[in-house]
Design a protein around this motif. Structure first.
Motif, PDB file in Angstrom:
ATOM      1  N   LEU A 167      -9.632  -3.050  50.920  1.00 53.65           N
ATOM      2  CA  LEU A 167      -8.838  -2.286  51.904  1.00 53.65           C
ATOM      3  C   LEU A 167      -9.114  -0.787  51.753  1.00 53.65           C
ATOM      4  O   LEU A 167      -9.180  -0.059  52.738  1.00 53.65           O
ATOM      5  N   GLY A 168      -9.292  -0.359  50.487  1.00 56.20           N
ATOM      6  CA  GLY A 168      -9.613   1.054  50.228  1.00 56.20           C
ATOM      7  C   GLY A 168     -10.923   1.444  50.905  1.00 56.20           C
ATOM      8  O   GLY A 168     -11.014   2.491  51.564  1.00 56.20           O
ATOM      9  N   ARG A 169     -11.930   0.562  50.785  1.00 57.78           N
ATOM     10  CA  ARG A 169     -13.236   0.858  51.418  1.00 57.78           C
ATOM     11  C   ARG A 169     -13.097   0.879  52.941  1.00 57.78           C
ATOM     12  O   ARG A 169     -13.718   1.676  53.642  1.00 57.78           O
ATOM     13  N   LEU A 170     -12.254  -0.029  53.438  1.00 58.16           N
ATOM     14  CA  LEU A 170     -12.081  -0.105  54.891  1.00 58.16           C
ATOM     15  C   LEU A 170     -11.341   1.127  55.422  1.00 58.16           C
ATOM     16  O   LEU A 170     -11.603   1.581  56.537  1.00 58.16           O
ATOM     17  N   LYS A 171     -10.436   1.653  54.601  1.00 53.29           N
ATOM     18  CA  LYS A 171      -9.702   2.858  55.005  1.00 53.29           C
ATOM     19  C   LYS A 171     -10.712   3.989  55.233  1.00 53.29           C
ATOM     20  O   LYS A 171     -10.659   4.717  56.225  1.00 53.29           O
ATOM     21  N   HIS A 172     -11.651   4.076  54.292  1.00 53.33           N
ATOM     22  CA  HIS A 172     -12.689   5.080  54.368  1.00 53.33           C
ATOM     23  C   HIS A 172     -13.522   4.889  55.643  1.00 53.33           C
ATOM     24  O   HIS A 172     -13.764   5.840  56.404  1.00 53.33           O
ATOM     25  N   LEU A 173     -13.927   3.636  55.862  1.00 53.13           N
ATOM     26  CA  LEU A 173     -14.752   3.322  57.041  1.00 53.13           C
ATOM     27  C   LEU A 173     -13.999   3.655  58.330  1.00 53.13           C
ATOM     28  O   LEU A 173     -14.563   4.172  59.296  1.00 53.13           O
ATOM     29  N   LYS A 174     -12.707   3.344  58.315  1.00 56.49           N
ATOM     30  CA  LYS A 174     -11.910   3.575  59.519  1.00 56.49           C
ATOM     31  C   LYS A 174     -11.721   5.067  59.820  1.00 56.49           C
ATOM     32  O   LYS A 174     -11.524   5.455  60.975  1.00 56.49           O
ATOM     33  N   SER A 175     -11.825   5.864  58.750  1.00 57.65           N
ATOM     34  CA  SER A 175     -11.704   7.306  59.010  1.00 57.65           C
ATOM     35  C   SER A 175     -12.917   7.802  59.799  1.00 57.65           C
ATOM     36  O   SER A 175     -12.868   8.826  60.477  1.00 57.65           O
ATOM     37  N   GLU A 176     -14.029   7.052  59.704  1.00 56.87           N
ATOM     38  CA  GLU A 176     -15.214   7.429  60.497  1.00 56.87           C
ATOM     39  C   GLU A 176     -15.269   6.704  61.837  1.00 56.87           C
ATOM     40  O   GLU A 176     -15.883   7.150  62.784  1.00 56.87           O
ATOM     41  N   ARG A 177     -14.645   5.498  61.855  1.00 55.56           N
ATOM     42  CA  ARG A 177     -14.716   4.684  63.079  1.00 55.56           C
ATOM     43  C   ARG A 177     -13.320   4.222  63.445  1.00 55.56           C
ATOM     44  O   ARG A 177     -12.884   3.138  63.033  1.00 55.56           O
ATOM     45  N   SER A 178     -12.626   4.991  64.212  1.00 55.94           N
ATOM     46  CA  SER A 178     -11.211   4.706  64.464  1.00 55.94           C
ATOM     47  C   SER A 178     -11.019   3.415  65.273  1.00 55.94           C
ATOM     48  O   SER A 178      -9.939   2.840  65.296  1.00 55.94           O
ATOM     49  N   ASP A 179     -12.088   2.952  65.959  1.00 53.77           N
ATOM     50  CA  ASP A 179     -11.944   1.731  66.757  1.00 53.77           C
ATOM     51  C   ASP A 179     -12.050   0.458  65.903  1.00 53.77           C
ATOM     52  O   ASP A 179     -11.837  -0.643  66.392  1.00 53.77           O
ATOM     53  N   LEU A 180     -12.368   0.613  64.625  1.00 49.69           N
ATOM     54  CA  LEU A 180     -12.489  -0.568  63.753  1.00 49.69           C
ATOM     55  C   LEU A 180     -11.137  -1.266  63.641  1.00 49.69           C
ATOM     56  O   LEU A 180     -10.116  -0.631  63.437  1.00 49.69           O
ATOM     57  N   LEU A 181     -11.179  -2.622  63.777  1.00 55.03           N
ATOM     58  CA  LEU A 181      -9.947  -3.407  63.618  1.00 55.03           C
ATOM     59  C   LEU A 181      -9.935  -4.015  62.233  1.00 55.03           C
ATOM     60  O   LEU A 181     -10.943  -4.594  61.801  1.00 55.03           O
ATOM     61  N   VAL A 182      -8.808  -3.902  61.531  1.00 55.59           N
ATOM     62  CA  VAL A 182      -8.717  -4.480  60.187  1.00 55.59           C
ATOM     63  C   VAL A 182      -7.524  -5.421  60.134  1.00 55.59           C
ATOM     64  O   VAL A 182      -6.416  -5.060  60.562  1.00 55.59           O
ATOM     65  N   GLY A 183      -7.746  -6.629  59.599  1.00 54.64           N
ATOM     66  CA  GLY A 183      -6.645  -7.589  59.480  1.00 54.64           C
ATOM     67  C   GLY A 183      -6.599  -8.213  58.105  1.00 54.64           C
ATOM     68  O   GLY A 183      -7.600  -8.239  57.385  1.00 54.64           O
ATOM     69  N   LEU A 184      -5.428  -8.688  57.731  1.00 52.98           N
ATOM     70  CA  LEU A 184      -5.268  -9.365  56.441  1.00 52.98           C
ATOM     71  C   LEU A 184      -4.473 -10.640  56.666  1.00 52.98           C
ATOM     72  O   LEU A 184      -3.471 -10.644  57.393  1.00 52.98           O
ATOM     73  N   CYS A 185      -4.960 -11.729  56.059  1.00 52.06           N
ATOM     74  CA  CYS A 185      -4.241 -12.992  56.183  1.00 52.06           C
ATOM     75  C   CYS A 185      -4.342 -13.738  54.845  1.00 52.06           C
ATOM     76  O   CYS A 185      -4.798 -13.172  53.852  1.00 52.06           O
ATOM     77  N   GLY A 186      -3.912 -14.985  54.807  1.00 45.45           N
ATOM     78  CA  GLY A 186      -3.997 -15.764  53.571  1.00 45.45           C
ATOM     79  C   GLY A 186      -2.783 -15.548  52.683  1.00 45.45           C
ATOM     80  O   GLY A 186      -1.746 -15.043  53.119  1.00 45.45           O
ATOM     81  N   CYS A 187      -2.934 -15.895  51.415  1.00 45.78           N
ATOM     82  CA  CYS A 187      -1.771 -15.967  50.518  1.00 45.78           C
ATOM     83  C   CYS A 187      -1.085 -14.624  50.291  1.00 45.78           C
ATOM     84  O   CYS A 187       0.136 -14.561  50.203  1.00 45.78           O
TER      85      CYS A 187
END
Ligand code: 5AD
Ligand code: SF4
Length: 471
Positions: A94-114
């Motif tokens: 999630l930390g890496r994705l936060k970084h990526l999202k700061s460059e690409r605001s259209d990125l969708l991130v989801g979390l599921c599972g346990c």
């Protein structure tokens, strides 16, 4: 928004659940054509199989799969809660994705599972990971299309987690990861509430699928050419108890074994629910693989009691020996936890002694990890972490010794191997034997993945065997 709640997850009243056939909301079928997804799966085979359904749902929405998360329009993490390090891995991602999202605001991130079922995780996401677009739980995975659509259309964080299981959903689409080996769920959830374990909270109460639904799925897989089927459940040996008067895992295994399928496996078994008739069925049919995963967790009866495991060292050994005597050539693997709160050196020596007696073919060994909300997390624990790590090392030395010793005994023997692929250099094939050993072998014939070939074992290592094909 619907948030998870452990109190509700813990309840086990006799609630009827319905069998509901899944249908995909027509209006959003293919709506996201041209978009891509990256799905990362953590944890056990249940999660791997859930991801096969998730992938199919995403494909029906129009998404196509990519192997690099940096190139995806949607990144979904199917998470695991079993130990802290599984948590840490997902939060690291999630930390890496936060970084990526700061460059690409259209990125969708989801979390599921346990992890989605854990109130503390969702709390943290609400507070610190506001960029996560959607979260859904294990009980409402089937709502994925609507949840993602809503997250995109409303451009607002969606958190939809049912704390308790709802209906039993049949007919979810599936994109299987493999063309010759398939997972088939037979029972969801767990009622055992071992004191260290988070699964009964994240996966809900035991719900068996109707045998007709399972047999239909198996028939379908056979018609598609599948060679190996693994029946899945947190505790497959409890199969049928919630649904039938007198139809158990033994009956189900027998019905499946009579079909034209070369290999049937099942996992995981809790020793408590293992009956003599099940053992007899496993021993009776050649296509039920002689391989049993029988987690022991500890060799100390005192610790087993604190763990709520419902058996003692002695009764476990009795069951273990019965399986060894009844199922020809059976291999038995296990799970062991060291450093449970209050485990003394004496308790640990009981575990080492049990490992010496059982000489397991495989063992997954762990240091106890306190899971928030479970009874064991509240127990006094004064063993230093370094001591626990030392115990893990000492245990691993013992179990590894027997992996090698057992493998050595196979030298010169001919084993059936289901071919899975070629080695990197492409000069060797590899696959798994009936007893689930990894075999690398040479041959002068051409084979296709999914074929079962006879291999004579020429040399052995701790984790694998080498061999050559024979007629
Ligand atoms: N800490 C360490 N290991 C655990 N397991 C389950 N819960 C915990 C925990 N809190 C192990 C058990 C189980 C396997 C899937 O994971 O050995 O059988
Ligand atoms: Fe967890 Fe025990 Fe259930 Fe296995 S049987 S999933 S260890 S509670």
């Amino acid at each position: 928004m619907r948030l998870p709640d452990y109190k509700e997850a813990r309840t086990r009243d006799k609630r009827e659940y319905k069998r509901v056939e899944f249908s995909f909301e027509e209006s959003i079928k293919g709506k996201y054509k041209g978009k891509t997804f990256f799905l990362k799966t953590y944890g056990c085979q249940m999660n791997e199989h859930d991801s096969e359904n998730i992938e199919a749902l995403l494909v029906e929405l129009g998404f196509s799969k990519v192997d690099d998360y940096e190139k995806a329009d949607l990144v979904l993490l199917n998470t695991c809660s079993i130990r802290e390090n599984a948590h840490n891995k997902a939060f690291g991602m999630l930390g890496r994705l936060k970084h990526l999202k700061s460059e690409r605001s259209d990125l969708l991130v989801g979390l599921c599972g346990c992890m989605a079922q854990e109130a503390s995780v969702v709390d943290e996401i609400l507070k610190k990971y506001k960029f996560v677009n959607f979260v859904f739980g294990t009980h409402n995975m089937y709502q994925l299309p609507e949840i993602i659509d809503k997250a995109i259309v409303e451009n607002k964080q969606q958190i939809e987690v049912y704390s308790r299981e709802g209906d039993l959903i049949e007919g979810l689409p599936v994109v299987r990861a493999n063309n010759y080996k398939a997972y088939v769920n037979i029972i969801y959830g767990c009622n055992k509430f071992c004191t260290y374990c988070i699964v009964p909270y994240t996966r809900g109460s035991e719900r068996s699928r109707a045998k007709e639904d399972i047999l239909k799925e198996v028939d379908q897989l056979i018609s598609e050419g599948y060679k190996e089927i693994t029946l899945l459940g947190q505790n497959v040996n409890a199969y049928g108890k919630d649904l039938y008067e007198d139809y158990t895992l033994g009956n189900l295994l027998e019905e499946i074994a009579m079909k034209d399928i070369p290999r049937v496996r099942f996992m995981t078994s809790h020793p408590w629910d293992f009956t003599d008739s099940m053992i007899e069925v496993i021993g009776k049919y050649k296509n039920i693989m002689p391989s049993v995963h029988l987690p022991v967790q500890s060799g100390s009866s005192r610790i087993l009691k604190l763990m709520g495991r419902r058996y003692t060292k002695e009764s476990y050994l009795e069951l273990f020996n019965k399986i060894k005597e009844t199922v020809p050539g059976v291999s038995i693997s296990t799970d062991i936890i060291v450093g449970f709160p209050g485990e003394t050196e004496e308790d640990f020596l009981e575990t080492l002694d049990l490992a010496e007696q059982c000489k397991y073919d495989n063992a997954f060994t762990f240091v106890f990890s306190a899971r928030e909300g479970t009874p064991a997390a509240r127990l006094k624990d004064d063993t230093p972490q370094e001591e626990k790590e030392m115990r893990l090392q000492r245990l691993n030395e013992v179990v590894n010794k027997y992996f090698l010793e057992n493998n050595k005994k196979l030298e010169g023997k001919v084993l059936p191997v289901l071919l899975e692929g070629t080695s990197e250099k492409k000069d060797m094939y590899f696959g798994y034997s009936d007893t689930n050993k990894l075999i690398n072998f040479v041959t002068n014939k051409e084979h296709k993945i999914g074929e079962i070939v006879n291999v004579k074992i020429t040399s052995s290592k701790t984790w694998s065997l080498d061999g050559e094909e024979v007629e």
